[in-house]
Design a protein around this motif. Structure first.
Motif, mmCIF file in Angstrom:
data_model
loop_
_atom_site.group_PDB
_atom_site.id
_atom_site.type_symbol
_atom_site.label_atom_id
_atom_site.label_comp_id
_atom_site.label_asym_id
_atom_site.label_seq_id
_atom_site.Cartn_x
_atom_site.Cartn_y
_atom_site.Cartn_z
ATOM 1 N N ILE A 1 0.953 -0.926 -0.055
ATOM 2 C CA ILE A 1 -0.072 0.121 -0.068
ATOM 3 C C ILE A 1 0.844 1.251 0.019
ATOM 4 O O ILE A 1 1.925 1.187 0.949
ATOM 5 N N ALA A 2 0.694 2.097 -0.883
ATOM 6 C CA ALA A 2 1.547 3.390 -1.034
ATOM 7 C C ALA A 2 0.669 4.430 -0.206
ATOM 8 O O ALA A 2 -0.496 4.714 -0.336
ATOM 9 N N ALA A 3 1.328 4.904 0.749
ATOM 10 C CA ALA A 3 0.564 5.897 1.823
ATOM 11 C C ALA A 3 0.937 7.233 1.184
ATOM 12 O O ALA A 3 2.093 7.792 1.373
ATOM 13 N N LEU A 4 0.330 7.870 0.567
ATOM 14 C CA LEU A 4 0.262 9.251 0.066
ATOM 15 C C LEU A 4 -0.695 10.359 0.674
ATOM 16 O O LEU A 4 -1.179 11.300 0.083
ATOM 17 N N ASP A 5 -0.915 10.131 1.987
ATOM 18 C CA ASP A 5 -1.730 10.993 2.788
ATOM 19 C C ASP A 5 -1.280 11.818 3.662
ATOM 20 O O ASP A 5 -1.989 12.343 4.640
ATOM 21 N N GLN A 6 -0.237 12.495 3.553
ATOM 22 C CA GLN A 6 0.320 13.588 4.173
ATOM 23 C C GLN A 6 -0.770 14.638 4.374
ATOM 24 O O GLN A 6 -1.268 15.025 3.384
ATOM 25 N N SER A 7 -1.194 15.274 5.564
ATOM 26 C CA SER A 7 -2.213 16.274 5.671
ATOM 27 C C SER A 7 -1.483 17.509 5.856
ATOM 28 O O SER A 7 -0.254 17.854 5.792
ATOM 29 N N GLY A 8 -2.384 18.631 6.417
ATOM 30 C CA GLY A 8 -2.002 19.854 6.549
ATOM 31 C C GLY A 8 -0.893 20.133 7.332
ATOM 32 O O GLY A 8 0.287 20.812 6.990
ATOM 33 N N GLY A 9 -0.668 19.263 8.720
ATOM 34 C CA GLY A 9 0.445 19.607 9.536
ATOM 35 C C GLY A 9 1.831 18.994 8.872
ATOM 36 O O GLY A 9 2.894 19.738 9.092
ATOM 37 N N SER A 10 1.627 17.832 8.162
ATOM 38 C CA SER A 10 2.932 17.265 7.636
ATOM 39 C C SER A 10 3.085 17.664 6.176
ATOM 40 O O SER A 10 4.337 17.044 5.759
ATOM 41 N N THR A 11 2.388 18.353 5.394
ATOM 42 C CA THR A 11 2.759 18.660 4.212
ATOM 43 C C THR A 11 3.839 19.601 3.855
ATOM 44 O O THR A 11 4.482 19.123 2.764
ATOM 45 N N PRO A 12 4.170 20.444 4.632
ATOM 46 C CA PRO A 12 5.496 21.214 4.267
ATOM 47 C C PRO A 12 6.724 20.374 4.562
ATOM 48 O O PRO A 12 7.877 20.464 3.715
ATOM 49 N N THR A 13 6.702 19.258 5.421
ATOM 50 C CA THR A 13 7.839 18.404 5.429
ATOM 51 C C THR A 13 7.909 17.626 4.339
ATOM 52 O O THR A 13 9.087 17.136 3.774
ATOM 53 N N ALA A 14 6.683 17.066 3.784
ATOM 54 C CA ALA A 14 6.864 16.260 2.723
ATOM 55 C C ALA A 14 7.279 17.246 1.282
ATOM 56 O O ALA A 14 8.317 16.401 0.777
ATOM 57 N N LEU A 15 6.850 18.353 1.347
ATOM 58 C CA LEU A 15 7.377 19.361 0.090
ATOM 59 C C LEU A 15 8.756 19.428 0.337
ATOM 60 O O LEU A 15 9.606 19.405 -0.716
ATOM 61 N N ILE B 1 1.546 -2.412 -6.487
ATOM 62 C CA ILE B 1 1.099 -1.563 -5.938
ATOM 63 C C ILE B 1 -0.467 -1.955 -5.425
ATOM 64 O O ILE B 1 -1.324 -2.011 -6.709
ATOM 65 N N LEU B 2 -1.004 -2.404 -4.541
ATOM 66 C CA LEU B 2 -2.418 -3.084 -4.236
ATOM 67 C C LEU B 2 -3.125 -1.766 -4.129
ATOM 68 O O LEU B 2 -4.289 -1.777 -4.591
ATOM 69 N N GLY B 3 -2.692 -0.761 -3.267
ATOM 70 C CA GLY B 3 -3.562 0.443 -3.008
ATOM 71 C C GLY B 3 -2.875 1.500 -2.866
ATOM 72 O O GLY B 3 -1.763 1.546 -2.421
ATOM 73 N N ALA B 4 -3.422 2.755 -2.500
ATOM 74 C CA ALA B 4 -2.767 4.034 -2.152
ATOM 75 C C ALA B 4 -3.930 4.705 -1.123
ATOM 76 O O ALA B 4 -5.200 4.800 -1.452
ATOM 77 N N ILE B 5 -3.376 5.347 -0.350
ATOM 78 C CA ILE B 5 -4.124 6.246 0.850
ATOM 79 C C ILE B 5 -4.005 7.778 0.693
ATOM 80 O O ILE B 5 -2.952 7.819 0.281
ATOM 81 N N LEU B 6 -5.028 8.264 0.495
ATOM 82 C CA LEU B 6 -5.277 9.572 0.154
ATOM 83 C C LEU B 6 -5.433 10.407 1.189
ATOM 84 O O LEU B 6 -6.204 10.125 2.077
ATOM 85 N N PHE B 7 -5.190 11.601 0.995
ATOM 86 C CA PHE B 7 -5.480 12.762 1.970
ATOM 87 C C PHE B 7 -6.895 13.183 1.312
ATOM 88 O O PHE B 7 -7.068 13.187 0.171
#
Length: 300
Positions: free
Chosen positions: A21-35, A73-79
């Motif tokens: 499973i691909a976790a592509l779900d960083q949200s508001g607080g963690s988005t700047p870190t991901a970017l 990839i079986l699945g992907a988790i979205l924000f």
């Protein structure tokens, strides 16, 4: 009896096919870190809307890459913000399934409360039912919610498990498959003890689930190999997936390989090494190598 009412083809893919499973779900607080990890700094945006547009560009680049397909990839988790946007003219969840053969999931929690009794519970979710209805309308298969265990406090861990399964019952009632994620912090000073308490609490809840109800478990890579083997075999557990929890990809893969039947659901470890400055060929090669290494570790 509340039988699973979602997409049976997607259910069987998650249950039977190799992959992760691909976790592509960083949200508001963690988005700047991901970017930041992707090479996009804070001066690149001046509002939340611009920030989320940039992170959607990053996620779209990952999802549209030739390396990103349902073969590995079986699945992907979205924000939620990603679910509400489009990729190549299609709603993200529809694109994932119809073009990539990847099962779409949604992160539904609203973040973590302050630590109490050694744990961080989920913040209240007063809009959860309406969000789940929207998710069903958007052809989402399952919903994930995360809480965090920092210490082996029996009362705190029991409270986390109770809250996770209370929300899971709402998700099941909406026709979706819940991903229960009570993360044990990898820096927890009594991690093995915390994992033992968590395992006991999860087992009790799983044994109470009626026939026809299923959950997925997203758990920290354990100190003891094959610690969650009973859950891999449990009739109410569709899949046991592991979070990377801050481990670098190579270390996470090495631990995962020793936990048979558990597959990855990595976020940072999946995106490690990707950069906005890479050419498409460089980006696809790096992502492809990352996906292959995680796929191999998930096959044991």
């Amino acid at each position: 009896m509340n039988k699973f009412v979602g997409n049976e083809q997607q259910f069987q893919k998650i249950k039977t096919q190799p992959g992760f499973i691909a976790a592509l779900d960083q949200s508001g607080g963690s988005t700047p870190t991901a970017l930041h990890g992707y090479g996009v700094e804070k001066d690149a945006w001046s509002s939340d809307e611009e920030m989320f547009a940039l992170v959607h560009q990053m996620r779209s680049r990952v999802i549209t890459s030739p390396s990103f397909t349902g073969e590995r990839i079986l699945g992907a988790i979205l924000f939620e913000n990603t679910m509400d946007r489009e990729i190549e003219g299609q709603p993200t969840a529809d694109y994932l399934w119809s073009v990539k053969n990847v099962v779409p999931f949604l992160k539904v929690d609203k973040g973590l409360a302050e630590e109490q009794s050694g744990v961080r519970m989920m913040k209240p979710m007063p809009q959860l039912d309406s969000l789940l209805q929207r998710a069903v309308a958007k052809n989402i298969f399952g919903a994930k919610m995360r809480s965090v265990i920092a210490h082996a406090d029996a009362a705190g861990i029991q409270a986390i498990v109770d809250q996770q399964f209370e929300i899971a019952s709402q998700i099941i009632a909406a026709g979706l498959v819940p991903i229960v994620e009570p993360e044990v912090d990898i820096h927890c000073p009594d991690k093995a003890e915390a994992e033992a308490l968590l395992k006991k609490g999860l087992a009790a809840q799983l044994d109470q689930l009626p026939e026809g109800q299923f959950v997925m478990l997203k758990l920290t890579l354990p100190n003891q190999d094959d610690f969650y083997a009973d859950f891999v075999q449990h009739p109410r557990v569709l899949k046991v997936v592991a979070l990377s929890g801050g481990y670098a990809r190579d270390e996470a893969n090495a631990i995962l390989q020793r936990n048979h039947g558990v597959i990855a659901s990595f976020s940072r470890a999946l995106l490690e090494g990707l950069s906005a400055q890479q050419t498409d060929a460089e980006f696809d090669a790096m992502l492809g190598a990352s996906i292959q290494s995680i796929f191999e570790a998930s096959k044991t």
